[in-house]
Motif scaffolding. Sequence first.
Motif, PDB file in Angstrom:
ATOM      1  N   TYR A   5       4.545 -12.465  -4.036  1.00  0.00           N
ATOM      2  CA  TYR A   5       3.459 -12.641  -3.069  1.00  0.00           C
ATOM      3  C   TYR A   5       3.300 -11.388  -2.211  1.00  0.00           C
ATOM      4  CZ  TYR A   5       0.591 -14.773   0.592  1.00  0.00           C
ATOM      5  OH  TYR A   5      -0.430 -15.053   1.470  1.00  0.00           O
ATOM      6  N   LYS A   6       4.410 -10.865  -1.739  1.00  0.00           N
ATOM      7  CA  LYS A   6       4.369  -9.659  -0.905  1.00  0.00           C
ATOM      8  C   LYS A   6       3.792  -8.479  -1.683  1.00  0.00           C
ATOM      9  CE  LYS A   6       8.159  -7.429  -0.039  1.00  0.00           C
ATOM     10  NZ  LYS A   6       9.495  -7.052   0.490  1.00  0.00           N
ATOM     11  N   LEU A   7       4.150  -8.380  -2.964  1.00  0.00           N
ATOM     12  CA  LEU A   7       3.641  -7.295  -3.792  1.00  0.00           C
ATOM     13  C   LEU A   7       2.121  -7.367  -3.934  1.00  0.00           C
ATOM     14  CD1 LEU A   7       4.091  -4.937  -5.785  1.00  0.00           C
ATOM     15  CD2 LEU A   7       4.481  -6.641  -7.572  1.00  0.00           C
ATOM     16  N   ARG A   8       1.606  -8.560  -4.243  1.00  0.00           N
ATOM     17  CA  ARG A   8       0.157  -8.706  -4.395  1.00  0.00           C
ATOM     18  C   ARG A   8      -0.557  -8.504  -3.059  1.00  0.00           C
ATOM     19  NH1 ARG A   8      -1.561 -11.353  -9.117  1.00  0.00           N
ATOM     20  NH2 ARG A   8      -0.235 -10.524 -10.790  1.00  0.00           N
ATOM     21  N   HIS A   9       0.051  -8.963  -1.988  1.00  0.00           N
ATOM     22  CA  HIS A   9      -0.551  -8.780  -0.668  1.00  0.00           C
ATOM     23  C   HIS A   9      -0.682  -7.300  -0.335  1.00  0.00           C
ATOM     24  CE1 HIS A   9      -1.426  -9.626   3.602  1.00  0.00           C
ATOM     25  NE2 HIS A   9      -0.630  -8.602   3.840  1.00  0.00           N
ATOM     26  N   ASN A  10       0.352  -6.536  -0.641  1.00  0.00           N
ATOM     27  CA  ASN A  10       0.299  -5.102  -0.373  1.00  0.00           C
ATOM     28  C   ASN A  10      -0.798  -4.423  -1.175  1.00  0.00           C
ATOM     29  OD1 ASN A  10       2.387  -5.282   1.438  1.00  0.00           O
ATOM     30  ND2 ASN A  10       3.969  -4.614   0.008  1.00  0.00           N
ATOM     31  N   TRP A  11      -1.017  -4.891  -2.424  1.00  0.00           N
ATOM     32  CA  TRP A  11      -2.104  -4.331  -3.237  1.00  0.00           C
ATOM     33  C   TRP A  11      -3.456  -4.598  -2.580  1.00  0.00           C
ATOM     34  CZ3 TRP A  11      -2.543  -1.187  -7.395  1.00  0.00           C
ATOM     35  CH2 TRP A  11      -1.388  -0.902  -8.127  1.00  0.00           C
ATOM     36  N   THR A  12      -3.659  -5.818  -2.110  1.00  0.00           N
ATOM     37  CA  THR A  12      -4.956  -6.154  -1.515  1.00  0.00           C
ATOM     38  C   THR A  12      -5.197  -5.405  -0.209  1.00  0.00           C
ATOM     39  OG1 THR A  12      -4.005  -8.073  -0.349  1.00  0.00           O
ATOM     40  CG2 THR A  12      -4.919  -8.450  -2.540  1.00  0.00           C
ATOM     41  N   GLN A  13      -4.114  -5.039   0.495  1.00  0.00           N
ATOM     42  CA  GLN A  13      -4.248  -4.327   1.758  1.00  0.00           C
ATOM     43  C   GLN A  13      -4.173  -2.811   1.583  1.00  0.00           C
ATOM     44  OE1 GLN A  13      -4.921  -5.931   4.717  1.00  0.00           O
ATOM     45  NE2 GLN A  13      -5.078  -7.724   3.392  1.00  0.00           N
ATOM     46  N   GLY A  14      -3.815  -2.356   0.384  1.00  0.00           N
ATOM     47  CA  GLY A  14      -3.659  -0.921   0.169  1.00  0.00           C
ATOM     48  C   GLY A  14      -2.495  -0.341   0.935  1.00  0.00           C
ATOM     49  N   SER A  15      -1.424  -1.111   1.087  1.00  0.00           N
ATOM     50  CA  SER A  15      -0.268  -0.696   1.874  1.00  0.00           C
ATOM     51  C   SER A  15       0.874  -0.313   0.941  1.00  0.00           C
ATOM     52  CB  SER A  15       0.165  -1.838   2.809  1.00  0.00           C
ATOM     53  OG  SER A  15       1.279  -1.456   3.574  1.00  0.00           O
ATOM     54  N   ALA A  16       1.299   0.941   1.013  1.00  0.00           N
ATOM     55  CA  ALA A  16       2.327   1.427   0.102  1.00  0.00           C
ATOM     56  C   ALA A  16       3.235   2.420   0.804  1.00  0.00           C
ATOM     57  CB  ALA A  16       1.693   2.089  -1.121  1.00  0.00           C
ATOM     58  N   VAL A  17       4.434   2.577   0.249  1.00  0.00           N
ATOM     59  CA  VAL A  17       5.388   3.583   0.701  1.00  0.00           C
ATOM     60  C   VAL A  17       5.347   4.727  -0.299  1.00  0.00           C
ATOM     61  CG1 VAL A  17       7.808   4.079   1.177  1.00  0.00           C
ATOM     62  CG2 VAL A  17       6.844   1.861   1.809  1.00  0.00           C
ATOM     63  N   VAL A  18       5.214   5.939   0.195  1.00  0.00           N
ATOM     64  CA  VAL A  18       5.024   7.091  -0.683  1.00  0.00           C
ATOM     65  C   VAL A  18       6.309   7.897  -0.797  1.00  0.00           C
ATOM     66  CG1 VAL A  18       4.204   8.563   1.200  1.00  0.00           C
ATOM     67  CG2 VAL A  18       3.537   9.084  -1.146  1.00  0.00           C
ATOM     68  N   SER A  19       6.562   8.398  -1.989  1.00  0.00           N
ATOM     69  CA  SER A  19       7.693   9.293  -2.239  1.00  0.00           C
ATOM     70  C   SER A  19       7.288  10.271  -3.334  1.00  0.00           C
ATOM     71  CB  SER A  19       8.949   8.508  -2.646  1.00  0.00           C
ATOM     72  OG  SER A  19       8.696   7.751  -3.818  1.00  0.00           O
ATOM     73  N   GLU A  20       8.043  11.341  -3.469  1.00  0.00           N
ATOM     74  CA  GLU A  20       7.708  12.392  -4.421  1.00  0.00           C
ATOM     75  C   GLU A  20       8.832  12.606  -5.423  1.00  0.00           C
ATOM     76  OE1 GLU A  20       6.575  16.083  -2.785  1.00  0.00           O
ATOM     77  OE2 GLU A  20       4.749  15.357  -1.820  1.00  0.00           O
ATOM     78  N   ILE A  21       8.425  12.966  -6.643  1.00  0.00           N
ATOM     79  CA  ILE A  21       9.355  13.402  -7.676  1.00  0.00           C
ATOM     80  C   ILE A  21       8.993  14.840  -8.028  1.00  0.00           C
ATOM     81  CG2 ILE A  21      10.223  13.029 -10.002  1.00  0.00           C
ATOM     82  CD1 ILE A  21       9.454  10.128  -9.786  1.00  0.00           C
ATOM     83  N   PRO A  22       9.798  15.834  -7.626  1.00  0.00           N
ATOM     84  CA  PRO A  22       9.484  17.225  -7.982  1.00  0.00           C
ATOM     85  C   PRO A  22       9.463  17.405  -9.497  1.00  0.00           C
ATOM     86  CG  PRO A  22      11.179  17.113  -6.291  1.00  0.00           C
ATOM     87  CD  PRO A  22      11.013  15.721  -6.812  1.00  0.00           C
ATOM     88  N   VAL A  23       8.458  18.099  -9.979  1.00  0.00           N
ATOM     89  CA  VAL A  23       8.294  18.304 -11.415  1.00  0.00           C
ATOM     90  C   VAL A  23       8.561  19.751 -11.809  1.00  0.00           C
ATOM     91  CG1 VAL A  23       6.664  18.215 -13.342  1.00  0.00           C
ATOM     92  CG2 VAL A  23       6.691  16.388 -11.638  1.00  0.00           C
TER      93      VAL A  23
END
Length: 558
Positions: free
Chosen positions: A124-142
């Motif tokens: 439920y929390k996962l789908r809610h975050n999708w509908t709100q556009g709420s995410a935690v960002v991180s980077e993978i150096p390439v």
Amino acid sequence: MVKRARESSDEGEKSHKRTKPTDVDRLSRLSDELTLRVLSFLPTSQLVVCERLAHKYRVLAGDGQLWKQRFYERFVQPRANKYPGLKDDEATEENSRSTARSSRWLKDEHLLQQGAKMNWKRQYKLRHNWTQGSAVVSEIPVAEESTIPPVLVQMYEGVIYMADTDGLRAWSTKGERKMVAKINFEAASVESPPTALAIGTACSDGISRISVGFENGAFSVFNLDQDQAQFSHQYSHAASSNGVISATAISWPYVVTMTATQLLSLYCFDKRNKSQEVLDSPRLLHSLKSSTIWPPLSTSLRTTDTSITITVAYALPTYLSGWTVGLQEVKVSHKGDLIESRLASAIGQHYRPLAFSVPPLMQHLSIPSTTTQTSSTTIELRHIHSKPTSLSYTHPYLLVSHPDNTLTLYLVTSTTDSLSISAGSRLWGHTSSVSGAHVGDRGKAVSVSTRGDELRLWELEGGFASSAAKKRLAAVDLSVRVRSELRREATDPKAAELNLVTQALSARGTGSCAAEQRLEDESELTLTRGWVGFDEENVVVLKEQSQGRQALVVYDFT
């Protein structure tokens, strides 16, 4: 007087004692079954608050059946009601609380198959975050500098596959997000950089197959064993004079390649070769030359018991009048005989661009208001745009991005008798040129701007044939912009979980000042060829700094 004052004081004390609460906590005396019944009537936000009251309520308020019911009511039932055959005649209590029959779950049936293992609160929390556009960002150096040609990226089942002159690499989007495996290309392939990449469906033994096309017309097949965390080279096809491999697809034991000279080739490997060592040379089942396919394009391959179907979606120029999209389906028998080849485009077969009463080169991006325009001409003008920047096809959705800040959604209908592409629907929301877009089989899509500073999520399921969908389209209420936040650490795991759930179930702002500062620092990042991919939990975008440094930016919605 003194006695009266003392009596008044005594009465005040007695009055104060009488106002003390004497109510009995009857809720705590209820059985767990009755408490769950009471909690089922609470709104989701209050259900989360109940988890903080005591350990008993933390366990009961996190019950899987409670969250399964809420998941169904918010995310499943509204989708099912879009389809006439699944819509309930009347909303009864039984329908709202029994989570209905499995046929109403549509593309979410896989959640039911996990049974008791499914964490419905987390889902439920996962789908809610999708509908709100709420995410935690991180980077993978390439890489510290960009490669020529740019790095190729594909995402499948939580693994990111990358191919460039350094070889083939696989990164995990789960946990630590580290490199899973790496393998270098053969010496002959190093001189010719990779130009196409495709990932096949994982086998029952956990082996994923990868097809890589090269600039010299060669292609190679690799295996990835995730349990052993290693790649293995299976086969390399010799270089060809037919030109650069511009697209490839794999559905084992079949591999299809498309060259820049529009030559389509279908290969079949020997099914009897069960070993994980080098494979025997494949058999060329069929080849087909085209003269109408233009990039960007998308190639897919699916098999049945009786045939093999190759689908190519591509950009199509409407000479002197802009661009539209086309689709070609090639059906071949398992012996290599051509069964059928069908073509479809988003404009009618009687389209006459030079017959327009307005200059096509000047007016192909807008609908003229002149009264001399016929209705059929006006409709056709709506399907003509500037050259697409990207194209993504997952049946039945065909999504195209444009440099004029818009996207266009087409619905493809493929039956035994006909192949057609519906009228395109323009999607508005971006404030700058859209460089990349990707659509999934449930109509969920992700698009990203050229500079990479605007990522939008779309819900396109069902298209826009209904009146309600047309209202949403007219109101520009189809997408949400992703709000990036920094990953936060907490010393208390329970407090961290409560904090995340509370954030997920309540309206949040644009994030912390630190997150906003991070976005400002990343403002120089631009997209490399507009690649963007996603699964149920993450969105991954390949970005490149002005200095050339490349990184995979992962938006985590869990």
